[in-house]
Design a protein around this motif. Structure first.
Motif, PDB file in Angstrom:
ATOM      1  N   SER A  61       0.860  -1.255   0.040  1.00 13.70           N
ATOM      2  CA  SER A  61      -0.046  -0.071   0.021  1.00 13.70           C
ATOM      3  C   SER A  61       0.697   1.178   0.038  1.00 13.70           C
ATOM      4  O   SER A  61       0.569   2.502  -0.483  1.00 13.70           O
ATOM      5  N   GLY A  62       2.029   1.269   0.570  1.00  6.30           N
ATOM      6  CA  GLY A  62       2.823   2.327   0.771  1.00  6.30           C
ATOM      7  C   GLY A  62       2.504   3.532   1.660  1.00  6.30           C
ATOM      8  O   GLY A  62       2.591   4.501   1.858  1.00  6.30           O
ATOM      9  N   TYR A  63       1.443   2.974   2.774  1.00  7.68           N
ATOM     10  CA  TYR A  63       0.941   3.702   3.565  1.00  7.68           C
ATOM     11  C   TYR A  63       1.982   4.056   4.839  1.00  7.68           C
ATOM     12  O   TYR A  63       2.602   3.139   5.397  1.00  7.68           O
ATOM     13  N   THR A  64       2.275   5.222   4.954  1.00 13.16           N
ATOM     14  CA  THR A  64       2.992   5.665   6.222  1.00 13.16           C
ATOM     15  C   THR A  64       2.183   5.813   7.381  1.00 13.16           C
ATOM     16  O   THR A  64       0.979   5.900   7.479  1.00 13.16           O
ATOM     17  N   PRO A  65       2.693   6.201   8.486  1.00 15.39           N
ATOM     18  CA  PRO A  65       1.832   6.540   9.790  1.00 15.39           C
ATOM     19  C   PRO A  65       0.821   7.734   9.449  1.00 15.39           C
ATOM     20  O   PRO A  65      -0.355   7.742   9.711  1.00 15.39           O
ATOM     21  N   ARG A  89       3.890  15.563   4.187  1.00 19.19           N
ATOM     22  CA  ARG A  89       2.602  15.640   3.676  1.00 19.19           C
ATOM     23  C   ARG A  89       2.631  15.390   2.267  1.00 19.19           C
ATOM     24  O   ARG A  89       1.702  14.879   1.631  1.00 19.19           O
ATOM     25  N   THR A  90       3.527  15.322   1.807  1.00 17.10           N
ATOM     26  CA  THR A  90       3.818  15.345  -0.010  1.00 17.10           C
ATOM     27  C   THR A  90       3.737  13.753  -0.413  1.00 17.10           C
ATOM     28  O   THR A  90       3.604  13.664  -1.433  1.00 17.10           O
ATOM     29  N   LEU A  91       4.159  12.843   0.592  1.00 23.32           N
ATOM     30  CA  LEU A  91       4.350  11.467   0.215  1.00 23.32           C
ATOM     31  C   LEU A  91       2.970  11.063  -0.234  1.00 23.32           C
ATOM     32  O   LEU A  91       2.080  11.035   0.387  1.00 23.32           O
ATOM     33  N   ARG A  92       3.399  10.115  -1.238  1.00 23.54           N
ATOM     34  CA  ARG A  92       1.929   9.513  -1.893  1.00 23.54           C
ATOM     35  C   ARG A  92       2.008   7.872  -1.587  1.00 23.54           C
ATOM     36  O   ARG A  92       3.200   7.444  -1.722  1.00 23.54           O
ATOM     37  N   THR A  93       0.963   7.287  -1.409  1.00 22.15           N
ATOM     38  CA  THR A  93       0.853   5.843  -1.303  1.00 22.15           C
ATOM     39  C   THR A  93       1.116   5.130  -2.642  1.00 22.15           C
ATOM     40  O   THR A  93       1.415   6.056  -3.856  1.00 22.15           O
ATOM     41  N   SER A  94       1.008   3.925  -2.773  1.00 22.13           N
ATOM     42  CA  SER A  94       1.433   3.147  -4.145  1.00 22.13           C
ATOM     43  C   SER A  94       0.098   3.708  -5.216  1.00 22.13           C
ATOM     44  O   SER A  94       0.330   3.462  -6.411  1.00 22.13           O
ATOM     45  N   GLU A 161      12.483  11.848  -2.427  1.00 21.87           N
ATOM     46  CA  GLU A 161      11.807  12.416  -3.290  1.00 21.87           C
ATOM     47  C   GLU A 161      11.954  13.974  -3.099  1.00 21.87           C
ATOM     48  O   GLU A 161      11.843  14.409  -1.850  1.00 21.87           O
ATOM     49  N   VAL A 162      11.938  14.715  -4.160  1.00 20.44           N
ATOM     50  CA  VAL A 162      12.363  16.135  -3.793  1.00 20.44           C
ATOM     51  C   VAL A 162      11.263  16.888  -3.212  1.00 20.44           C
ATOM     52  O   VAL A 162      11.424  17.773  -2.518  1.00 20.44           O
ATOM     53  N   GLU A 163       9.660  16.534  -3.731  1.00 21.00           N
ATOM     54  CA  GLU A 163       8.806  17.216  -2.929  1.00 21.00           C
ATOM     55  C   GLU A 163       8.964  17.170  -1.372  1.00 21.00           C
ATOM     56  O   GLU A 163       8.554  18.206  -0.688  1.00 21.00           O
ATOM     57  N   ALA A 164       9.365  16.047  -0.779  1.00 22.36           N
ATOM     58  CA  ALA A 164       9.406  16.135   0.501  1.00 22.36           C
ATOM     59  C   ALA A 164      10.653  16.994   1.051  1.00 22.36           C
ATOM     60  O   ALA A 164      10.416  17.763   2.383  1.00 22.36           O
ATOM     61  N   LEU A 165      11.532  17.205   0.555  1.00 22.71           N
ATOM     62  CA  LEU A 165      12.571  18.385   0.912  1.00 22.71           C
ATOM     63  C   LEU A 165      11.916  19.680   1.028  1.00 22.71           C
ATOM     64  O   LEU A 165      12.297  20.693   1.513  1.00 22.71           O
ATOM     65  N   THR A 166      10.937  19.935   0.051  1.00 29.51           N
ATOM     66  CA  THR A 166      10.464  21.506   0.158  1.00 29.51           C
ATOM     67  C   THR A 166       9.705  21.647   1.198  1.00 29.51           C
ATOM     68  O   THR A 166       9.405  22.913   1.452  1.00 29.51           O
ATOM     69  N   GLU A 167       9.351  20.530   2.135  1.00 31.21           N
ATOM     70  CA  GLU A 167       8.607  20.951   3.185  1.00 31.21           C
ATOM     71  C   GLU A 167       9.267  21.314   4.440  1.00 31.21           C
ATOM     72  O   GLU A 167       8.977  21.914   5.323  1.00 31.21           O
TER      73      GLU A 167
END
Length: 224
Positions: A61-65, A89-94, A161-167
């Motif tokens: 699923s790729g679900y994080t907490p 917040r930007t991380l995505r599931t599968s 993932e670069v999007e996560a760095l932007t946070e």
């Protein structure tokens, strides 16, 4: 003053990449988040804060907490505590869902504002995607093995993932690669990445490469 702390990106997804006791703790974290047992989630994260953005070992699923929190519709205080650990917040599931998407679909409107990504270093989405793709090529190149494979692919690691760095207030992360005896420090600077990498058991392996939206600029000149 900008927080200069460097976050850790834990990309381990295979059980075989971890010692048994760490794999058991990762299972404990994933089970607790799935079941909504937040007391146990926070007990594990108190010891292993870098796991806040990890999913179940060898899961699909790729679900994080944070995704699980959105699914359960936790109180805002619980979600805020996960964010304080560094949940992205930007991380995505599968399936491509962010935590805010899950919360909205399940009618948990009290979480929408809290989970909506608010990048401190915004990038156009297409630029972030191109940087991420080139970064992954560089990582696989530097983690390469003599047989033509690479450690990151062999271990099915979830790459940064670069999007996560932007946070992040200080947009930087450390990405260790098991078996490489080293890893990558990745810093988002303007619209490009500065990537330091080294292998501790190889003298003189330290290097700095640049990643732009157009490709990888190698330390010794030329492009990858």
């Amino acid at each position: 003053m900008v927080d200069e702390q460097v976050a850790e990106w834990d990309g381990v997804t295979l059980r075989s990449s971890l010692k048994d006791r760490y794999a058991a703790e990762r299972d404990r974290l994933a089970d607790a988040a799935r079941d909504g047992n937040w007391r146990t989630v926070f007990e594990v994260l108190d010891e292993h804060a870098a796991w806040v953005n990890t999913a179940r070992l060898e899961g699909s699923s790729g679900y994080t907490p944070l995704h699980q929190a959105a699914w359960h519709g936790v109180p805002a205080e619980t979600a805020d505590r996960l964010l304080a650990y560094g949940a992205a917040r930007t991380l995505r599931t599968s399936d491509g869902d962010r935590a805010v998407d899950i919360a909205e679909r399940r009618g948990h409107r009290h979480l929408a504002g809290l989970l909506d990504p608010a990048p401190k270093h915004p990038l156009p989405q297409d630029a972030a995607a191109r940087l991420t793709g080139h970064l992954h090529r560089l990582i696989r190149h530097r983690a390469g093995l003599t047989d033509g494979s690479d450690l990151a692919t062999r271990q099915r690691m979830r790459l940064p993932e670069v999007e996560a760095l932007t946070e992040l207030g200080h947009p930087a992360c450390w990405f260790p690669v098991p078996g490489m005896y080293g890893g990558f420090k990745i810093v988002l600077r303007g619209g490009e990445l500065i990537v330091d990498s080294w292998i501790r058991v190889v003298g003189g392996s330290e290097r700095t490469d640049r990643v732009t939206a157009d490709g990888v600029l190698l330390q010794e000149g030329g492009r990858l």
